[in-house]
Design a protein around this motif. Structure first.
Motif, PDB file in Angstrom:
ATOM      1  N   UNK A   1       0.833  -1.197   0.000  1.00 42.93           N
ATOM      2  CA  UNK A   1       0.000   0.000   0.000  1.00 42.93           C
ATOM      3  C   UNK A   1       0.871   1.252   0.000  1.00 42.93           C
ATOM      4  N   UNK A   2       1.865   1.271   0.892  1.00 40.00           N
ATOM      5  CA  UNK A   2       2.705   2.459   1.010  1.00 40.00           C
ATOM      6  C   UNK A   2       3.650   2.596  -0.180  1.00 40.00           C
ATOM      7  N   UNK A   3       4.052   1.472  -0.762  1.00 41.61           N
ATOM      8  CA  UNK A   3       4.892   1.517  -1.957  1.00 41.61           C
ATOM      9  C   UNK A   3       4.116   2.153  -3.118  1.00 41.61           C
ATOM     10  N   UNK A   4       2.842   1.795  -3.258  1.00 39.86           N
ATOM     11  CA  UNK A   4       2.012   2.397  -4.297  1.00 39.86           C
ATOM     12  C   UNK A   4       1.791   3.878  -4.013  1.00 39.86           C
ATOM     13  N   UNK A   5       1.672   4.229  -2.739  1.00 42.31           N
ATOM     14  CA  UNK A   5       1.368   5.602  -2.338  1.00 42.31           C
ATOM     15  C   UNK A   5      -0.113   5.743  -2.058  1.00 42.31           C
ATOM     16  N   UNK A   6      -0.456   6.336  -0.926  1.00 40.68           N
ATOM     17  CA  UNK A   6      -1.866   6.432  -0.563  1.00 40.68           C
ATOM     18  C   UNK A   6      -2.662   7.248  -1.580  1.00 40.68           C
ATOM     19  N   UNK A   7      -2.160   8.403  -1.974  1.00 38.35           N
ATOM     20  CA  UNK A   7      -2.911   9.224  -2.912  1.00 38.35           C
ATOM     21  C   UNK A   7      -3.065   8.515  -4.257  1.00 38.35           C
ATOM     22  N   UNK A   8      -2.010   7.842  -4.702  1.00 35.39           N
ATOM     23  CA  UNK A   8      -2.082   7.083  -5.952  1.00 35.39           C
ATOM     24  C   UNK A   8      -3.074   5.929  -5.828  1.00 35.39           C
ATOM     25  N   UNK A   9      -3.099   5.313  -4.679  1.00 38.49           N
ATOM     26  CA  UNK A   9      -4.026   4.194  -4.466  1.00 38.49           C
ATOM     27  C   UNK A   9      -5.478   4.692  -4.463  1.00 38.49           C
ATOM     28  N   UNK A  10      -5.708   5.815  -3.804  1.00 37.99           N
ATOM     29  CA  UNK A  10      -7.062   6.375  -3.812  1.00 37.99           C
ATOM     30  C   UNK A  10      -7.489   6.716  -5.243  1.00 37.99           C
ATOM     31  N   UNK A  11      -6.567   7.287  -6.014  1.00 38.99           N
ATOM     32  CA  UNK A  11      -6.877   7.647  -7.400  1.00 38.99           C
ATOM     33  C   UNK A  11      -7.177   6.397  -8.235  1.00 38.99           C
ATOM     34  N   UNK A  12      -6.443   5.313  -7.994  1.00 39.79           N
ATOM     35  CA  UNK A  12      -6.695   4.065  -8.728  1.00 39.79           C
ATOM     36  C   UNK A  12      -8.101   3.552  -8.432  1.00 39.79           C
ATOM     37  N   UNK A  13      -8.513   3.599  -7.167  1.00 41.25           N
ATOM     38  CA  UNK A  13      -9.854   3.145  -6.827  1.00 41.25           C
ATOM     39  C   UNK A  13     -10.919   4.019  -7.493  1.00 41.25           C
ATOM     40  N   UNK A  14     -10.682   5.323  -7.547  1.00 41.27           N
ATOM     41  CA  UNK A  14     -11.663   6.211  -8.186  1.00 41.27           C
ATOM     42  C   UNK A  14     -11.755   5.947  -9.685  1.00 41.27           C
ATOM     43  N   UNK A  15     -10.622   5.679 -10.328  1.00 35.78           N
ATOM     44  CA  UNK A  15     -10.628   5.415 -11.772  1.00 35.78           C
ATOM     45  C   UNK A  15     -11.444   4.177 -12.094  1.00 35.78           C
ATOM     46  N   UNK A  16     -11.191   3.075 -11.388  1.00 34.90           N
ATOM     47  CA  UNK A  16     -11.909   1.838 -11.689  1.00 34.90           C
ATOM     48  C   UNK A  16     -13.386   1.943 -11.315  1.00 34.90           C
ATOM     49  N   UNK A  17     -13.688   2.730 -10.286  1.00 36.69           N
ATOM     50  CA  UNK A  17     -15.100   2.978  -9.972  1.00 36.69           C
ATOM     51  C   UNK A  17     -15.787   3.678 -11.133  1.00 36.69           C
ATOM     52  N   UNK A  18     -15.145   4.716 -11.681  1.00 37.31           N
ATOM     53  CA  UNK A  18     -15.756   5.444 -12.795  1.00 37.31           C
ATOM     54  C   UNK A  18     -15.982   4.532 -13.990  1.00 37.31           C
ATOM     55  N   UNK A  19     -15.013   3.666 -14.267  1.00 39.66           N
ATOM     56  CA  UNK A  19     -15.152   2.753 -15.403  1.00 39.66           C
ATOM     57  C   UNK A  19     -16.291   1.761 -15.168  1.00 39.66           C
TER      58      UNK A  19
END
Length: 414
Positions: free
Chosen positions: A282-300
């Motif tokens: 999680x921390x390697x990905x980065x919290x903000x990047x991880x949150x953004x990834x979840x938002x992207x797949x939600x939108x799709x």
């Protein structure tokens, strides 16, 4: 004697709001050799896990560690640790897991008072603050992300209001930690309970928690140490007031996770390996990047569902980014659709509970399950199965719409 086959579970695409697919690197960590719980190498792993949990919860709290057991164990540990019999606890309820908080608080002997709102919505901060001033609880317990309805409750104003009134705020962030922001310190949250089996993509079996010195002060007043391990000169809490659970006794668990290493139970070694690796990822990905990834797949996912002609359930203004609730089309057997998705495509989506049972499906985009291939396969499979079951849908549009979101996201990142 009956012989049993080698264990070989079928591969699944798990698109539920938990559990979700486990990251292969976490699975690898679970297979590592055992260490003794007081081996310096293992206690160093414990310390690293606490450090990473502080980053995950966005806190400087001293206490951030996992309770062995599922997420419910973490919730029970916190509530059992701080609730005195007869104490008034306010629980705002907007789904199934608010009722769970109320029941656990009641089992702790609390005078539980509740406010409720329609499922599919959340409370305004003003409504909760008004209830606090009217009911005057000493503790407020609330769910952050309610997976039974797919809704997200804003907490910042509530946290500041509770702190101003010297009221403890306990938050169930089981479904949100690692997937959407949880700002423990900035929102003035006194205790936060997380889960491993959702956005962290670690198997169920541990519940990461954090709490501040306000919670710790309560625990120390109720502290009691087993006679068989009590150090000479150890300080205990006030007479007659003690935590009723031994296994979920946070006052003793503090000593276990502190440099004192006072024995309490045998640590779940392999689970700690898995949690540590999950947190590292999680921390390697980065919290903000991880949150953004979840938002992207939600939108799709949402774009594909809507292009298919399906209706989303609930107030869109408070939708969780990691759960989509879909109204089951009229005349369609929701359980038959779920069964065929699993049997023919190996894809699992969830039904719901209580008043929503049989009315909605819940599709999770959490952690390792939250990836492009899973979203596209789920949309394609759901479209095919719905056609077989007689649903009137716009065929051939869902995947195209999701792909358009992904192209837009890629262009945005460039």
């Amino acid at each position: 004697m009956k012989k049993y086959a080698d264990l070989s579970p079928s591969p699944r695409i798990i698109m539920t709001p938990g559990p979700v697919e486990v990251d292969p690197r976490v699975s690898r960590a679970l297979s590592y050799p055992m260490l003794g719980q007081f081996d310096p190498e293992f206690t160093a792993l414990m310390n690293e896990t606490m450090e990473m949990l502080r980053d995950l919860f966005r806190t400087v709290n001293r206490w951030a560690y996992p309770v062995d057991g599922t997420s419910r164990a973490g919730i029970e540990a916190v509530l059992t640790g701080i609730i005195e019999p007869g104490e008034r606890v306010l629980v705002p309820i907007f789904g199934r897991f608010g009722y769970l908080l109320a029941e656990i608080a009641e089992r702790c002997g609390a005078e539980v008072v509740t406010i409720e709102t329609n499922w599919g919505t959340v409370f305004s901060s003003e409504d909760i603050i008004t209830a606090i001033d009217r009911m005057k609880p000493s503790i407020v317990a609330i769910v952050h992300g309610e997976t039974s309805t797919g809704r997200l409750q804003p907490l910042a104003e509530i946290g500041h209001a509770c702190r101003k009134r010297d009221i403890l705020l306990v938050v169930d962030a089981v479904a949100t930690i690692g997937g959407v922001p949880v700002e423990t310190d900035d929102w003035k949250l006194d205790a936060v309970i997380g889960g491993t089996q959702k956005c962290l993509s670690v198997p169920s079996g541990m519940s990461p928690i954090t709490y501040n010195e306000r919670i710790e002060a309560r625990l120390l007043k109720r502290k009691r140490i087993e006679k068989g391990i009590r150090p000479e000169g150890a300080t205990e809490g006030e007479p007659g007031s003690f935590i009723r659970s031994n296994y979920l006794d946070l006052a003793q668990l503090q000593d276990y996770w502190s440099p004192l290493r006072l024995n309490h139970h045998t640590e779940a070694t392999a689970m700690l390996y898995g949690l540590r690796e999950g947190l590292r990822l999680v921390l390697e990905e980065g919290l903000e990047e991880r949150f953004a990834r979840h938002r992207l797949h939600e939108r799709a996912l949402v774009a594909g569902l809507e292009a298919m002609g399906l209706e989303l359930y609930g107030d869109d203004s408070c939708k969780m980014a990691v759960v989509a609730c879909v109204s089951i089309p009229a005349g369609v057997d929701g359980e038959a659709v779920r069964s065929q998705l699993l049997a023919d495509f190996g894809i699992e989506i969830a039904s719901s509970f209580g008043p929503l049972k049989g009315l909605i499906w819940r599709i999770g985009t959490m952690g390792y399950s939250c990836r492009k291939s899973n979203v596209l396969l789920t949309l394609a499979a759901l479209e095919a199965v719905l056609s077989i079951h007689g649903a009137v849908i716009a065929a051939g549009k869902s995947v195209h719409s999701a792909l358009a979101v992904y192209r837009e996201g890629a262009e945005h990142d460039e």
